[in-house]
Write a protein that holds these residues in place. Structure first.
Motif, mmCIF file in Angstrom:
data_model
loop_
_atom_site.group_PDB
_atom_site.id
_atom_site.type_symbol
_atom_site.label_atom_id
_atom_site.label_comp_id
_atom_site.label_asym_id
_atom_site.label_seq_id
_atom_site.Cartn_x
_atom_site.Cartn_y
_atom_site.Cartn_z
ATOM 1 N N GLY A 18 -1.440 8.214 -5.423
ATOM 2 C CA GLY A 18 -1.990 9.364 -4.716
ATOM 3 C C GLY A 18 -3.435 9.306 -4.272
ATOM 4 O O GLY A 18 -4.045 10.347 -4.046
ATOM 5 N N HIS A 19 -3.991 8.102 -4.101
ATOM 6 C CA HIS A 19 -5.356 8.028 -3.588
ATOM 7 C C HIS A 19 -5.586 6.701 -2.863
ATOM 8 O O HIS A 19 -4.843 5.740 -3.053
ATOM 9 N N VAL B 92 -0.664 12.040 -0.028
ATOM 10 C CA VAL B 92 0.546 12.777 -0.370
ATOM 11 C C VAL B 92 1.613 12.468 0.680
ATOM 12 O O VAL B 92 1.337 12.520 1.888
ATOM 13 N N GLY B 93 2.826 12.163 0.233
ATOM 14 C CA GLY B 93 3.938 11.937 1.151
ATOM 15 C C GLY B 93 4.372 13.235 1.806
ATOM 16 O O GLY B 93 4.340 14.299 1.182
ATOM 17 N N VAL B 94 4.775 13.155 3.073
ATOM 18 C CA VAL B 94 5.259 14.322 3.816
ATOM 19 C C VAL B 94 6.758 14.120 4.053
ATOM 20 O O VAL B 94 7.178 13.089 4.597
ATOM 21 N N ALA B 95 7.560 15.095 3.654
ATOM 22 C CA ALA B 95 9.017 15.017 3.800
ATOM 23 C C ALA B 95 9.421 15.074 5.268
ATOM 24 O O ALA B 95 8.775 15.742 6.079
ATOM 25 N N HIS C 277 0.823 -1.219 0.000
ATOM 26 C CA HIS C 277 0.000 0.000 0.000
ATOM 27 C C HIS C 277 0.856 1.267 0.000
ATOM 28 O O HIS C 277 0.444 2.283 -0.533
ATOM 29 N N THR C 278 2.058 1.213 0.577
ATOM 30 C CA THR C 278 2.910 2.405 0.603
ATOM 31 C C THR C 278 3.293 2.826 -0.812
ATOM 32 O O THR C 278 3.172 3.996 -1.183
ATOM 33 N N HIS C 279 3.723 1.876 -1.611
ATOM 34 C CA HIS C 279 4.056 2.161 -3.016
ATOM 35 C C HIS C 279 2.828 2.708 -3.743
ATOM 36 O O HIS C 279 2.922 3.709 -4.462
ATOM 37 N N ASP D 68 12.777 3.296 5.677
ATOM 38 C CA ASP D 68 11.796 2.726 4.751
ATOM 39 C C ASP D 68 10.367 3.130 5.125
ATOM 40 O O ASP D 68 9.429 2.810 4.411
ATOM 41 N N PHE D 69 10.206 3.865 6.216
ATOM 42 C CA PHE D 69 8.878 4.344 6.616
ATOM 43 C C PHE D 69 8.628 5.731 6.046
ATOM 44 O O PHE D 69 9.536 6.567 5.985
ATOM 45 N N HIS D 70 7.387 5.950 5.633
ATOM 46 C CA HIS D 70 6.976 7.231 5.050
ATOM 47 C C HIS D 70 5.735 7.736 5.767
ATOM 48 O O HIS D 70 4.818 6.967 6.044
ATOM 49 N N LEU D 71 5.709 9.040 6.020
ATOM 50 C CA LEU D 71 4.502 9.671 6.545
ATOM 51 C C LEU D 71 3.648 10.068 5.352
ATOM 52 O O LEU D 71 4.123 10.734 4.431
#
Length: 191
Positions: free
Chosen positions: A90-91, A119-122, A82-84, A151-154
């Motif tokens: 974007g939805h 949307v990814g947050v830096a 799901h992260t990819h 490897d984790f993204h907000l």
């Protein structure tokens, strides 16, 4: 303002959602006006999410989240498909259910489902620190363990539109980032 006068300004008391909302034979379904915050109360739970990728097909998952109105934030690993999907497309489709302690008839279970942009947050964005602190407050020290993992993204989820199911035969459209409830339940005409 005392609690009684505050409650009177909010309108009728909301029904107890722990009871079954299935109408009995010869019993009309009565809808009580919905307080604007009622669907948001579903936000106490874990977030269920559906995403879709190119040729991989749909992916279903669940994840903890933190809310800073009107957005919801999730912190997810690249090891999960799901992260990819979220970062590339974007939805997402999102569903929130009340805690298990509020279970009722599964056909009438209260739930909030909606489409959202993702949307990814830096990591250098001030919101990143705020969201991770919010996740730690809600979910404890595990966040300290995963916070430094690269490897984790907000991901910021912003609601677009959806449906709030209040009870049996009471499905209300919701719209916009604040999930504003439309005044009348959805109905389906039978031809």
């Amino acid at each position: 303002m005392d609690p009684k006068s505050a409650a009177s300004k909010l309108g009728p008391r909301l029904p107890n959602f722990a009871r079954s909302a299935t109408p009995r034979a010869n019993e009309a379904v009565v809808t009580t006006p919905i307080a604007a915050s009622e669907p948001i109360r579903c936000l106490r739970a874990t977030l269920l999410m559906a995403t879709a990728g190119g040729t991989s097909g749909p992916e279903a998952s669940l994840t903890p989240f933190w809310r800073s109105a009107p957005q919801l934030y999730i912190y997810v690993s690249e090891l999960a498909a799901h992260t990819h999907n979220l970062l590339q497309f974007g939805h997402a489709g999102v569903m929130l259910l009340p805690p298990d302690s509020e279970r009722s008839n599964p056909f009438a279970r209260r739930r909030l489902s909606f489409r959202a942009t993702a949307v990814g947050v830096a990591r250098d964005d001030p919101v990143w620190q705020q969201a991770l602190d919010g996740l730690k407050t809600r979910f404890g020290s595990t966040v300290d363990v995963i916070r430094p993992l690269r490897d984790f993204h907000l991901i910021r989820l912003t609601p677009v539109d959806g449906t709030y199911v209040r009870a049996f035969a009471q499905a209300y459209p919701v719209s916009g980032p604040e999930l504003v409830v439309q005044s009348r339940p959805r109905t389906k005409s039978v031809s």
